[in-house]
Design a protein around this motif. Structure first.
Motif, PDB file in Angstrom:
ATOM      1  N   PHE A 150      -7.642 -10.908  -0.550  1.00 23.90           N
ATOM      2  CA  PHE A 150      -6.982 -10.158   0.518  1.00 23.90           C
ATOM      3  C   PHE A 150      -7.170  -8.663   0.287  1.00 23.90           C
ATOM      4  O   PHE A 150      -7.234  -8.204  -0.858  1.00 23.90           O
ATOM      5  CB  PHE A 150      -5.487 -10.471   0.542  1.00 23.90           C
ATOM      6  N   ILE A 151      -7.222  -7.923   1.394  1.00 20.32           N
ATOM      7  CA  ILE A 151      -7.339  -6.468   1.324  1.00 20.32           C
ATOM      8  C   ILE A 151      -6.322  -5.851   2.271  1.00 20.32           C
ATOM      9  O   ILE A 151      -6.330  -6.149   3.477  1.00 20.32           O
ATOM     10  CB  ILE A 151      -8.749  -5.995   1.713  1.00 20.32           C
ATOM     11  N   ILE A 152      -5.467  -4.999   1.737  1.00 19.26           N
ATOM     12  CA  ILE A 152      -4.478  -4.290   2.547  1.00 19.26           C
ATOM     13  C   ILE A 152      -5.002  -2.897   2.847  1.00 19.26           C
ATOM     14  O   ILE A 152      -5.652  -2.261   2.005  1.00 19.26           O
ATOM     15  CB  ILE A 152      -3.109  -4.233   1.821  1.00 19.26           C
ATOM     16  N   SER A 153      -4.747  -2.425   4.057  1.00 23.64           N
ATOM     17  CA  SER A 153      -5.190  -1.090   4.438  1.00 23.64           C
ATOM     18  C   SER A 153      -4.231  -0.534   5.476  1.00 23.64           C
ATOM     19  O   SER A 153      -3.373  -1.249   6.004  1.00 23.64           O
ATOM     20  CB  SER A 153      -6.626  -1.118   4.985  1.00 23.64           C
ATOM     21  N   ARG A 154      -4.382   0.748   5.768  1.00 23.91           N
ATOM     22  CA  ARG A 154      -3.513   1.381   6.750  1.00 23.91           C
ATOM     23  C   ARG A 154      -4.287   2.420   7.526  1.00 23.91           C
ATOM     24  O   ARG A 154      -5.273   2.973   7.034  1.00 23.91           O
ATOM     25  CB  ARG A 154      -2.291   1.992   6.076  1.00 23.91           C
ATOM     26  N   ASP A 155      -3.837   2.698   8.751  1.00 17.47           N
ATOM     27  CA  ASP A 155      -4.381   3.754   9.595  1.00 17.47           C
ATOM     28  C   ASP A 155      -3.184   4.556  10.087  1.00 17.47           C
ATOM     29  O   ASP A 155      -2.526   4.167  11.065  1.00 17.47           O
ATOM     30  CB  ASP A 155      -5.175   3.145  10.751  1.00 17.47           C
ATOM     31  N   ILE A 199       0.851  -1.172   0.000  1.00 16.78           N
ATOM     32  CA  ILE A 199       0.000   0.000   0.000  1.00 16.78           C
ATOM     33  C   ILE A 199       0.890   1.226   0.000  1.00 16.78           C
ATOM     34  O   ILE A 199       1.843   1.315   0.783  1.00 16.78           O
ATOM     35  CB  ILE A 199      -0.985  -0.012   1.188  1.00 16.78           C
ATOM     36  N   SER A 200       0.600   2.176  -0.869  1.00 13.98           N
ATOM     37  CA  SER A 200       1.443   3.358  -0.987  1.00 13.98           C
ATOM     38  C   SER A 200       1.226   4.294   0.192  1.00 13.98           C
ATOM     39  O   SER A 200       0.274   4.151   0.976  1.00 13.98           O
ATOM     40  CB  SER A 200       1.138   4.084  -2.298  1.00 13.98           C
ATOM     41  N   GLY A 201       2.099   5.277   0.324  1.00 15.15           N
ATOM     42  CA  GLY A 201       1.979   6.264   1.378  1.00 15.15           C
ATOM     43  C   GLY A 201       0.745   7.130   1.205  1.00 15.15           C
ATOM     44  O   GLY A 201       0.126   7.149   0.154  1.00 15.15           O
ATOM     45  N   GLY A 202       0.391   7.867   2.265  1.00 10.01           N
ATOM     46  CA  GLY A 202      -0.822   8.656   2.235  1.00 10.01           C
ATOM     47  C   GLY A 202      -1.886   8.010   3.079  1.00 10.01           C
ATOM     48  O   GLY A 202      -1.660   6.974   3.688  1.00 10.01           O
ATOM     49  N   ASP A 203      -3.065   8.630   3.111  1.00  9.26           N
ATOM     50  CA  ASP A 203      -4.103   8.026   3.955  1.00  9.26           C
ATOM     51  C   ASP A 203      -4.811   6.913   3.199  1.00  9.26           C
ATOM     52  O   ASP A 203      -4.637   6.734   1.995  1.00  9.26           O
ATOM     53  CB  ASP A 203      -5.090   9.073   4.481  1.00  9.26           C
ATOM     54  N   ASP A 204      -5.627   6.157   3.919  1.00  7.82           N
ATOM     55  CA  ASP A 204      -6.226   4.943   3.374  1.00  7.82           C
ATOM     56  C   ASP A 204      -7.151   5.239   2.201  1.00  7.82           C
ATOM     57  O   ASP A 204      -7.367   4.380   1.348  1.00  7.82           O
ATOM     58  CB  ASP A 204      -6.990   4.208   4.482  1.00  7.82           C
TER      59      ASP A 204
END
Length: 127
Positions: free
Chosen positions: A71-76, A51-56
């Motif tokens: 599959f699902i990748i996410s970030r907080d 997942i690239s930088g920045g918000d989700d």
């Protein structure tokens, strides 16, 4: 000291789901691409997702063909966390899963690019 710590691995049945978490500390990764890799016994550590930088909402996501659609990748970024939601699990998904941060040394698809790694979490899928 920069640390990445994975959690959420375990045993699941084929067709089931697991959610992996990666907690980062020591620096922020909000502007960095982060990735998930996995390594099965006797095999190399392979790319799973990034997942690239920045918000989700604006981050771009990338998946290995073998997990695309499942599959699902996410970030907080507020929590300095990354996640991997794994659905429709298959026995061939069995591996140790690693999170990785800061692929400053090359392509984010390559395990050699990442500067930081977690210790890994075991995922076992039974048939």
């Amino acid at each position: 000291q920069v640390q990445l710590v994975e959690s959420g691995g375990g045993l699941a049945q084929a067709g089931g789901s697991l959610r992996l978490s990666c907690a980062a500390s020591g620096r922020t990764f909000s502007t960095d691409t982060m990735g998930w890799f996995r390594q099965a016994p006797g095999k190399e550590r392979d790319f799973v997702a990034a997942i690239s930088g920045g918000d989700d909402r604006t981050s771009l996501t990338y998946y290995a063909e073998s997990v695309k659609g499942r599959f699902i990748i996410s970030r907080d970024n507020a929590k300095n966390m990354m996640y991997l939601q794994m659905n429709s699990l298959k026995p061939e998904d069995t591996a140790v899963y690693y999170c990785a941060g800061d692929p400053s040394r090359g392509s984010f698809y390559s395990r050699n690019a990442y500067a930081y790694w977690g210790q890994g979490t075991q995922v076992t899928v039974s048939s």
